[in-house]
Scaffold this active site. Structure first.
Site, mmCIF file in Angstrom:
data_model
loop_
_atom_site.group_PDB
_atom_site.id
_atom_site.type_symbol
_atom_site.label_atom_id
_atom_site.label_comp_id
_atom_site.label_asym_id
_atom_site.label_seq_id
_atom_site.Cartn_x
_atom_site.Cartn_y
_atom_site.Cartn_z
ATOM 1 N N ARG A 71 18.243 3.637 -3.772
ATOM 2 C CA ARG A 71 17.594 3.460 -5.089
ATOM 3 C C ARG A 71 18.600 3.135 -6.181
ATOM 4 O O ARG A 71 18.284 2.432 -7.136
ATOM 5 C CB ARG A 71 16.824 4.727 -5.480
ATOM 6 C CG ARG A 71 15.495 4.863 -4.778
ATOM 7 C CD ARG A 71 14.643 5.913 -5.465
ATOM 8 N NE ARG A 71 13.815 5.335 -6.508
ATOM 9 C CZ ARG A 71 12.532 5.026 -6.368
ATOM 10 N NH1 ARG A 71 11.917 5.258 -5.236
ATOM 11 N NH2 ARG A 71 11.845 4.521 -7.371
ATOM 12 N N MET A 96 5.111 -0.238 -11.014
ATOM 13 C CA MET A 96 4.787 1.012 -10.327
ATOM 14 C C MET A 96 6.017 1.709 -9.744
ATOM 15 O O MET A 96 5.943 2.315 -8.680
ATOM 16 C CB MET A 96 3.747 0.734 -9.223
ATOM 17 C CG MET A 96 2.485 0.051 -9.742
ATOM 18 S SD MET A 96 1.729 0.899 -11.160
ATOM 19 C CE MET A 96 0.927 2.274 -10.338
ATOM 20 N N ARG A 97 7.141 1.628 -10.444
ATOM 21 C CA ARG A 97 8.368 2.278 -9.967
ATOM 22 C C ARG A 97 8.970 3.123 -11.067
ATOM 23 O O ARG A 97 8.858 2.763 -12.243
ATOM 24 C CB ARG A 97 9.404 1.227 -9.565
ATOM 25 C CG ARG A 97 8.936 0.274 -8.499
ATOM 26 C CD ARG A 97 8.914 0.939 -7.156
ATOM 27 N NE ARG A 97 8.527 -0.001 -6.112
ATOM 28 C CZ ARG A 97 8.389 0.323 -4.837
ATOM 29 N NH1 ARG A 97 8.609 1.568 -4.442
ATOM 30 N NH2 ARG A 97 8.029 -0.570 -3.957
ATOM 31 N N ILE A 98 9.635 4.205 -10.647
ATOM 32 C CA ILE A 98 10.343 5.030 -11.630
ATOM 33 C C ILE A 98 11.728 4.434 -11.848
ATOM 34 O O ILE A 98 12.416 4.073 -10.885
ATOM 35 C CB ILE A 98 10.441 6.485 -11.132
ATOM 36 C CG1 ILE A 98 9.021 7.038 -11.034
ATOM 37 C CG2 ILE A 98 11.305 7.318 -12.055
ATOM 38 C CD1 ILE A 98 8.904 8.508 -10.911
ATOM 39 N N ASN A 113 6.701 1.973 -21.769
ATOM 40 C CA ASN A 113 5.774 1.899 -20.638
ATOM 41 C C ASN A 113 4.342 2.063 -21.115
ATOM 42 O O ASN A 113 4.070 2.874 -21.996
ATOM 43 C CB ASN A 113 6.106 3.022 -19.645
ATOM 44 C CG ASN A 113 5.158 3.047 -18.457
ATOM 45 O OD1 ASN A 113 4.946 2.024 -17.797
ATOM 46 N ND2 ASN A 113 4.576 4.203 -18.175
ATOM 47 N N HIS A 115 0.659 3.310 -20.086
ATOM 48 C CA HIS A 115 0.090 4.237 -19.097
ATOM 49 C C HIS A 115 -1.391 4.465 -19.405
ATOM 50 O O HIS A 115 -1.751 4.718 -20.563
ATOM 51 C CB HIS A 115 0.863 5.562 -19.136
ATOM 52 C CG HIS A 115 0.362 6.545 -18.131
ATOM 53 N ND1 HIS A 115 0.692 6.479 -16.798
ATOM 54 C CD2 HIS A 115 -0.497 7.585 -18.258
ATOM 55 C CE1 HIS A 115 0.069 7.448 -16.145
ATOM 56 N NE2 HIS A 115 -0.661 8.139 -17.011
ATOM 57 N N ASP A 147 11.879 7.499 -19.990
ATOM 58 C CA ASP A 147 13.065 8.301 -19.660
ATOM 59 C C ASP A 147 13.073 8.480 -18.144
ATOM 60 O O ASP A 147 12.300 7.825 -17.433
ATOM 61 C CB ASP A 147 13.077 9.620 -20.445
ATOM 62 C CG ASP A 147 11.932 10.543 -20.067
ATOM 63 O OD1 ASP A 147 11.237 10.264 -19.056
ATOM 64 O OD2 ASP A 147 11.732 11.546 -20.766
ATOM 65 N N ALA A 148 13.915 9.394 -17.650
ATOM 66 C CA ALA A 148 14.074 9.484 -16.196
ATOM 67 C C ALA A 148 12.904 10.185 -15.509
ATOM 68 O O ALA A 148 12.823 10.184 -14.280
ATOM 69 C CB ALA A 148 15.384 10.206 -15.881
ATOM 70 N N GLY A 149 11.996 10.774 -16.268
ATOM 71 C CA GLY A 149 10.863 11.480 -15.659
ATOM 72 C C GLY A 149 9.708 10.542 -15.355
ATOM 73 O O GLY A 149 9.774 9.331 -15.600
#
Ligand code: GRF
Length: 201
Positions: A71, A96-98, A113, A115, A147-149
């Protein structure tokens, strides 16, 4: 003494990169409503998808960066693809990816993003289904900083959408997306960029 007024005329259109994974109807709205306030310089996807085809048809630069087992390597490649146009704003519109550290180190603060729920309710990939299963009477859409979440970044804007009796997931999602398509365009028109960060009034 003559007073000389210096007027600096700059190209004020913000450069936008859009990330997509699927149908790309938000992308379509973003592309259709480009005016002098922003322009889409690249569309990047994690797979060949209708969104990429839409971009190609519109003559926009595209890149496809398929997910990899590693990743970190994928995040670095995605970041490099986006960095090719040095955008002011990155919009994740049905991507659809983090996004992980390799991407966010470069683009956090200028990546947003879309949502399809009123966050923090119903984060994740099944927001519309989860809202219906829960039985809420009102859901909606959120645009937030990435962010990373998973859908945890600071909220920028939200709009409500009523759930109607007998709604299917597809019907409800389509009504939400109708609102999302307007919302994202309005935000992009009104965004300002300061020191590499994107701000909204
Ligand atoms: C939108 O509901 C967006 O919020 C979600 O994915 C959907 C994208 O739809 N992340 P489309 O592919 O642009 O039609």
């Amino acid at each position: 003494m003559a007073v000389v007024k210096l007027i600096v005329v700059s190209d004020s259109a913000k450069s936008v990169a859009v990330l997509v994974s699927g149908t790309g109807t938000l992308l379509r709205s973003i592309l259709d409503n480009q005016k002098d306030r922003y322009r889409v310089d690249i569309v990047v996807a994690d797979q060949i998808c209708p969104g990429i085809q839409r971009a190609k048809n519109a003559g926009i630069r595209t890149a496809v960066v398929p997910m990899e087992t590693n990743r970190n390597a994928w995040n670095d490649k995605l970041a490099a693809a986006v960095a090719a146009v040095n955008p002011d704003i990155v919009v994740s519109a049905g991507f659809m990816r983090i996004l992980g550290p390799g991407f966010l180190e470069q683009f956090e603060g200028r990546t947003i993003n879309a949502h399809p729920s009123l966050l923090p309710a119903f984060p994740g990939a099944h927001a519309v289904r989860d809202a219906l299963d829960y039985g809420v009477k009102v859901t909606g859409c959120t645009v937030h900083y990435v962010d990373a979440g998973m859908d945890t970044g600071k909220i920028i804007a939200q709009r409500p959408v009523a759930v109607e009796a007998g709604d299917t997931k597809a019907e409800l999602h389509e009504r939400i997306k109708k609102v999302e398509r307007e919302q994202i365009v309005e935000l992009l028109h009104n965004a300002t960029v300061e020191n590499g960060k994107v701000l909204f009034p």
